[in-house]
Design a protein around this motif. Sequence first.
Motif, PDB file in Angstrom:
ATOM      1  N   GLU A  60     -67.637 -79.599  56.463  1.00 15.81           N
ATOM      2  CA  GLU A  60     -67.777 -80.349  55.072  1.00 15.81           C
ATOM      3  C   GLU A  60     -66.622 -79.629  54.192  1.00 15.81           C
ATOM      4  N   ALA A  61     -66.307 -80.250  53.217  1.00 16.03           N
ATOM      5  CA  ALA A  61     -65.134 -80.122  52.240  1.00 16.03           C
ATOM      6  C   ALA A  61     -65.589 -79.956  51.021  1.00 16.03           C
ATOM      7  N   ILE A  62     -65.251 -79.079  50.149  1.00 11.12           N
ATOM      8  CA  ILE A  62     -65.322 -79.301  48.725  1.00 11.12           C
ATOM      9  C   ILE A  62     -64.026 -79.935  48.102  1.00 11.12           C
ATOM     10  N   TYR A  63     -64.179 -80.582  47.342  1.00 14.25           N
ATOM     11  CA  TYR A  63     -62.862 -81.155  46.818  1.00 14.25           C
ATOM     12  C   TYR A  63     -62.848 -80.701  45.153  1.00 14.25           C
ATOM     13  N   LEU A  64     -61.875 -79.862  44.816  1.00  8.78           N
ATOM     14  CA  LEU A  64     -61.747 -79.493  43.390  1.00  8.78           C
ATOM     15  C   LEU A  64     -60.274 -80.255  43.126  1.00  8.78           C
ATOM     16  N   ILE A  65     -60.395 -81.383  42.575  1.00 15.31           N
ATOM     17  CA  ILE A  65     -59.146 -82.167  42.140  1.00 15.31           C
ATOM     18  C   ILE A  65     -59.334 -82.650  40.798  1.00 15.31           C
TER      19      ILE A  65
END
Length: 324
Positions: free
Chosen positions: A58-63
């Motif tokens: 799983e990925a955490i997107y901080l954008i």
Amino acid sequence: MNDVIKKAREKGKWKVLVVDKLSMRMVSSCCKMTDIMSEGITIVEDITKRREPLPSMEAIYLITPSDESVEALIDDFRDPQSPRYRAAHVFFTDTIPDSLFGLLTKSRASKAMKALTEIHIAFLPYESQVFSLDKLDAFQDFYSPFKADVKNNMLERCAEQIATLCATLKEYPGQTVKKTKKPDRKERVSEQTYQLSRWTPLIKDLIEDAIEDKLDPKQYPYISQRQVSAKASAPSSARYGNWHKNRGPSEMKTGPRIIAFIIGGLTYSEMRCVYEVTQANGKWEALIGSTHILTPPKYLKELQHQDFLDPNAPPEGSEEPPTE
């Protein structure tokens, strides 16, 4: 760390942290990579660059909620047979525009998202009383006479980022000081040779005069102190919600703050001013920020930027010599 990395952590599961330019700079200014890795992050990747698929993670997107970053997020899950990651925990630095939110909710990425949160942090903490918006092109965008078409968009984006600063500080300035004219300089007397050798930036005069309510109301009509008697309530914001309301006693600051912002770059001399004002005043805390940090070499380089050249002017040396 608390609102993004730890919030999305699951015991025994490693995740990928996906960032863009601004969010990477934000993370780097606040955390060490070892701190991030200790919270279950196995790799940090740039959303704008080519990345290998990791469909089991799983990925955490901080954008930032920009066209480029949102489109890259959508593209990561465009193919239902081979998504880049198993799921997405999405955190936007600030409010995502309705148009981009609509694209995202209609895309396949929406089915892979376990969370979508706006954290309202879109600035860099440079020092304890200094911040930056990390907009290196703001000098050209604002001051070049040949880029008038992008000026308003740049200012709006700066306002959005400054709003996240206010949210982080739990401040909601009902009014602002608008600089419309250069004020008269103060006479400063010092007996110390070192003090005399130091240049006092104009911003220090502005901050001190604003604190002492000495600015000309005709030139600076939007000042909070002058509005108190009118009992004007702080305006609510449909765009940013009501984060300024219902603050608990522990969240209220005991003294007032003044926040100065300079478009086009902040020098180290100007940074020094807020510490001097805060120490000398004793009651007010002064903060200062800018689109970016400016040094003399950077300033000279920006003045030579091609954006300051007339795009319609003929190339140098192309003019025919005058005939007799």
